[in-house]
Scaffold this active site. Structure first.
Site, PDB file in Angstrom:
ATOM      1  N   ASP A 101      -4.871 113.055  36.089  1.00 36.15           N
ATOM      2  CA  ASP A 101      -4.039 112.885  34.912  1.00 36.15           C
ATOM      3  C   ASP A 101      -2.660 113.453  35.214  1.00 36.15           C
ATOM      4  O   ASP A 101      -2.550 114.569  35.725  1.00 36.15           O
ATOM      5  CB  ASP A 101      -4.659 113.662  33.740  1.00 36.15           C
ATOM      6  CG  ASP A 101      -4.799 112.816  32.502  1.00 36.15           C
ATOM      7  OD1 ASP A 101      -3.752 112.412  31.953  1.00 36.15           O
ATOM      8  OD2 ASP A 101      -5.942 112.565  32.075  1.00 36.15           O
ATOM      9  N   HIS A 332     -11.779 110.110  26.052  1.00 35.87           N
ATOM     10  CA  HIS A 332     -11.893 111.452  25.467  1.00 35.87           C
ATOM     11  C   HIS A 332     -11.121 111.596  24.155  1.00 35.87           C
ATOM     12  O   HIS A 332     -11.154 112.665  23.559  1.00 35.87           O
ATOM     13  CB  HIS A 332     -11.379 112.475  26.481  1.00 35.87           C
ATOM     14  CG  HIS A 332      -9.916 112.303  26.755  1.00 35.87           C
ATOM     15  ND1 HIS A 332      -9.409 111.176  27.378  1.00 35.87           N
ATOM     16  CD2 HIS A 332      -8.842 113.058  26.428  1.00 35.87           C
ATOM     17  CE1 HIS A 332      -8.096 111.276  27.430  1.00 35.87           C
ATOM     18  NE2 HIS A 332      -7.721 112.407  26.869  1.00 35.87           N
TER      19      HIS A 332
HETATM   20  C1  GLC Z   1      -2.911 111.796  25.495  1.00 32.36           C
HETATM   21  C2  GLC Z   1      -4.236 112.391  25.874  1.00 32.36           C
HETATM   22  C3  GLC Z   1      -4.671 113.309  24.776  1.00 32.36           C
HETATM   23  C4  GLC Z   1      -3.643 114.396  24.629  1.00 32.36           C
HETATM   24  C5  GLC Z   1      -2.240 113.836  24.449  1.00 32.36           C
HETATM   25  C6  GLC Z   1      -1.189 114.873  24.670  1.00 32.36           C
HETATM   26  O1  GLC Z   1      -2.984 111.008  24.370  1.00 32.36           O
HETATM   27  O2  GLC Z   1      -5.166 111.390  26.155  1.00 32.36           O
HETATM   28  O3  GLC Z   1      -5.942 113.839  24.977  1.00 32.36           O
HETATM   29  O4  GLC Z   1      -3.947 115.209  23.543  1.00 32.36           O
HETATM   30  O5  GLC Z   1      -1.962 112.795  25.341  1.00 32.36           O
HETATM   31  O6  GLC Z   1      -1.101 115.225  26.011  1.00 32.36           O
END
Ligand code: GLC
Ligand code: CA
Length: 560
Positions: A101, A332
């Site tokens: 990520d 998630h």
């Molecule tokens: C994305 C992620 C999420 C997170 C957000 C801020 O949407 O998938 O889980 O809270 O970004 O980083």
């Protein structure tokens, strides 16, 4: 290594790991890297060949790792950098590549950059984040954070407000500043040098803000207005993204999948066109967000099957000749698909497999979220105490303050909370589902005694086995990867499906989305290669039945 135009990422199947909830190896109740290493054999047998690993960087965990304190360090709870490097090497030995990520829209407020930035208005890093003076004693604008409440936080030290699209512990980086961009690009390079194959790029459509910082018009009398209008997919964003492409993505030839809410379908090519786009593929959220009215959190929106199918199909059609999609049903941030789009009661098995067949063989790269392959379900958390997710907790607090009854809030969270997708992976019927020997950080879904990996490995008819077969079928048949897509039953609110044609081959996927038996008026094209039930009867589809048929292309194939 492949050449630049190699298509390995198109032919792959990706498995998403949310490390906190995957496998604990040391009894502290939190999943970790060692736990993942121990499960690589399971993933290889499943047949996947890429892992998307959600953030494992050092973080104070306000948003479970999406608030990064140090990009170059692994969070203690997850293990060490040695563990991470071992995971990359071991995965490779199993034929599995790792993508990580990339969280580049914001950092943690505990990141050294932010600490320096907030230290004073004269700090050389002041401009690395977005600071504004107050507006007559109020926040600089009326923007609402994605996690509820104002998107601005007042900072006592330097007496200005900073912007955060997500939690107040996730200050937004200022992408207008070239030094910020360079720091992110060199961090990406550093990780590629460690052997990763690419990135899932977090919240990337938020990096550009409307530089006018406008006051947003409100439809109702709420104090804050969702910031999307000023912060999501703003014009000029593609300049930043092309710079990333030139500096890192193209020279390093890595796989990229961008989380890209807010990209309108007309613009998809600017993002994923193979020559002129920026990423290999994007995630779009139309299908999983059907039940939430856009820009109005907390309001349930009923939907029809035709809308669900259209939400997927329209992207298939738009990218038919150019571009590629990331195919998914869960992640998630979303609830379990069998609970939402299928039937997690008596047709649990059938409907989980049917949904799998439906999305998996569309044109794009399929993603499987941990637990989806065994049909994990939502479960009703009876009290807010059971929730851990910051978005859900904020939501509960804000709605309570607005006077909304507790039961309504809990009912809404039961069908929308991100925690529904974050309960621990169900490995076995042992205590705590074999996830941990200790106290898990979030409740285990009590149905682990019947829904778990061990059980499904033994049952040749399990959801898990069906996923294995689908993966194999896709791997062995280029038609299911590269074939043209043509939707069938477009107007039906009961059936869904499509035809994939490739050379002489013609594959048909037909799914019954209901708990009723439905007659099939047209004869099947070819023969049934895979089905989710054991006793298919010609001429009809049983409840939640899915059929995958292979035939030869003929003149009227397209007319089914
Ligand atoms: C994305 C992620 C999420 C997170 C957000 C801020 O949407 O998938 O889980 O809270 O970004 O980083
Ligand atoms: Ca652990």
């Amino acid at each position: 290594m492949e050449t630049r135009d190699s298509n390995w990422w198109k032919e792959s199947v990706v498995y998403q790991i949310y490390p906190r909830s995957f496998q604990d190896s040391n009894g502290d109740g939190v999943g970790d890297l060692r736990g993942i290493i121990n499960r690589l054999g399971y993933l290889k047998d499943l047949g996947i060949n890429v892992i998307w690993l959600c953030p494992v960087y050092d973080s104070p965990n306000d948003d479970n790792g999406y608030d990064i304190r140090d990009f170059y360090k692994i969070q203690d709870e997850f293990g060490s950098m040695e563990d991470m490097l071992e995971l990359i090497t071991q995965a490779e030995a199993y034929g599995i590549r790792m993508i990580m990520d990339l969280v580049a829209n914001h950092t943690s407020d505990e990141h050294a950059w932010f600490m320096e930035s907030r230290s004073s208005k004269e700090s050389p890093k002041r401009d690395w984040y977005i600071w504004k003076p107050g507006n007559e004693g109020q926040e600089p604008t009326n923007w609402e954070s994605n996690f509820g409440g104002s998107a601005w936080e007042y900072d006592e030290i330097s007496q200005e407000y900073y912007l955060h699209c997500f939690s107040k512990k996730q200050p937004d980086l200022n992408w207008e500043n070239p030094e910020v961009r360079q720091s992110i690009f060199s961090m990406m390079d550093w990780w590629i040098d460690r052997g990763i194959a690419g990135f899932r790029i977090d919240a990337i459509t938020f990096i550009k803000k409307n530089q006018q910082f406008p006051h947003l018009k409100s439809e109702d009398d709420r104090r804050y207005v969702p910031l999307a209008e000023a912060c999501l997919n703003q014009s000029g964003i593609l300049d930043f993204l092309h710079e990333m492409k030139q500096e890192v993505l193209e020279p390093r030839n890595v796989m990229t999948v961008a989380e890209a809410p807010g990209v309108p379908i007309e613009q998809i090519h600017e993002y994923v066109d193979e020559q002129n786009g920026v990423f290999n593929m994007i995630f779009q959220f139309d299908h999983v967000d059907l039940d939430a009215k856009p820009m109005a959190k907390g309001i349930y929106h009923p939907w029809k099957l035709t809308e669900f199918k259209h939400a997927l199909s329209k992207w298939q059609i738009e990218t038919a000749n150019k571009g590629w999609m990331a195919l998914f049903m869960e992640n998630h941030d979303h609830v379990r698909s069998v609970s939402k789009f299928g039937n997690d009661g008596i047709y649990h098995k059938e409907s989980a497999k049917m949904l799998a067949a439906y999305y998996f063989l569309m044109r794009g790269t399929p993603f499987i979220y941990q637990g989806q392959e065994i049909g994990m379900t939502n479960y009703f958390m009876a009290s807010i105490e059971e929730y851990r997710d910051i978005e859900s907790l904020n939501y509960h607090r804000n709605e309570t303050a607005l006077g909304r009854p507790e039961a309504d809030i809990l009912n809404y969270l039961a069908i929308r909370s991100r925690d529904q997708g974050r309960t621990p992976m169900q490995w076995s019927s042992e205590p705590m589902a074999g996830f941990t020997d200790g106290e898990p950080w979030i409740h285990v879904n009590p149905n682990y005694s019947s829904i778990n990996v061990e059980e499904e490995l033994q049952d040749g008819n399990s959801i898990l086995h069906f996923y294995r077969e689908l993966i194999k079928l896709r791997r062995d048949n280029k038609a299911l990867i590269y074939g043209d897509y043509h939707e069938i039953y477009v107007d039906s609110n009961e059936l869904g499906g499509y035809v994939r044609t490739y050379g002489k081959e013609c594959w048909t996927v037909i799914c019954n989305f209901t708990d009723q038996t439905i007659p099939l008026t047209d004869p099947l094209e070819g023969y049934v290669v895979l089905s989710n039930i054991n006793n298919h009867d010609d001429g009809l589809l049983k409840p939640y039945e899915a059929l995958i048929c292979k035939g030869e292309k003929n003149a009227d194939a397209a007319a089914i």
